[in-house]
Design a protein around this motif. Sequence first.
Motif, PDB file in Angstrom:
ATOM      1  N   ASN A  23      26.161  43.716  25.731  1.00  0.00           N
ATOM      2  CA  ASN A  23      27.274  43.896  24.801  1.00  0.00           C
ATOM      3  C   ASN A  23      27.164  43.032  23.552  1.00  0.00           C
ATOM      4  O   ASN A  23      27.685  41.914  23.510  1.00  0.00           O
ATOM      5  N   SER A  42      28.095  43.926  19.642  1.00  0.00           N
ATOM      6  CA  SER A  42      28.649  45.026  18.846  1.00  0.00           C
ATOM      7  C   SER A  42      29.332  44.497  17.598  1.00  0.00           C
ATOM      8  O   SER A  42      29.519  43.294  17.440  1.00  0.00           O
ATOM      9  N   SER A  76      33.530  48.444  16.362  1.00  0.00           N
ATOM     10  CA  SER A  76      33.284  49.171  17.609  1.00  0.00           C
ATOM     11  C   SER A  76      33.953  48.491  18.799  1.00  0.00           C
ATOM     12  O   SER A  76      34.399  49.160  19.721  1.00  0.00           O
ATOM     13  N   GLN A 109      37.537  49.678  18.643  1.00  0.00           N
ATOM     14  CA  GLN A 109      37.613  51.099  19.004  1.00  0.00           C
ATOM     15  C   GLN A 109      37.511  51.265  20.514  1.00  0.00           C
ATOM     16  O   GLN A 109      38.227  52.084  21.103  1.00  0.00           O
ATOM     17  N   ASN A 110      36.641  50.488  21.157  1.00  0.00           N
ATOM     18  CA  ASN A 110      36.535  50.547  22.620  1.00  0.00           C
ATOM     19  C   ASN A 110      37.825  50.083  23.289  1.00  0.00           C
ATOM     20  O   ASN A 110      38.269  50.668  24.284  1.00  0.00           O
ATOM     21  N   ARG A 115      40.319  52.907  22.849  1.00  0.00           N
ATOM     22  CA  ARG A 115      39.992  54.025  23.743  1.00  0.00           C
ATOM     23  C   ARG A 115      40.426  53.716  25.176  1.00  0.00           C
ATOM     24  O   ARG A 115      40.981  54.564  25.863  1.00  0.00           O
ATOM     25  N   SER A 116      40.158  52.481  25.610  1.00  0.00           N
ATOM     26  CA  SER A 116      40.551  52.083  26.967  1.00  0.00           C
ATOM     27  C   SER A 116      42.063  52.116  27.116  1.00  0.00           C
ATOM     28  O   SER A 116      42.588  52.589  28.121  1.00  0.00           O
TER      29      SER A 116
END
Length: 169
Positions: free
Chosen positions: A108, A110, A114, A117-118, A121-122
Amino acid sequence: MIRIMKASVGSGKTYNLAKTYLELLLKNKDPFAYRHILAVTFTNKATEEMKERIVKELYLLARYGSVGIEKSKFMSLLVNDLNRNEQEIKEMAQQALKTLLNDFSEFNVSTIDSFFQNVLRSFAYEVDIIDRFGLELDDDYVLGAAVQAIPQGISSNPGILDIIKNYTM
């Protein structure tokens, strides 16, 4: 534990981040420690540089003492910081490199974008709005869409219309 490094361009951030990453990775007895380390940078270029540096230095540490292999810049620092000898660092690096390369998708490093964004999304998945979730970075577009949605929201919810009428009066 959170470590934040703030520095200007060309001041050695990638070097220091890679060193810190290697320290965290090698001091841990867990061969999958990289799954619990998150390195965040600003740009895609910095992300790639950092991944390359970490893998390269792990390789150099793992091959330490081999003929024709350059010496890692981090060996003496890691020996001091981790209180280990060169052979122990070499063995730890061999194990870490092998596991990391066989499970590279869990490595990991990043960008901040990003990473967030993760997280979003989670969160969207957890609250069951995954099908309706989208990320828009254009402020003007979002503002325009919000203004256009106001009349629809008012007409579909009589309670809101009453609140606006009362407020206006």
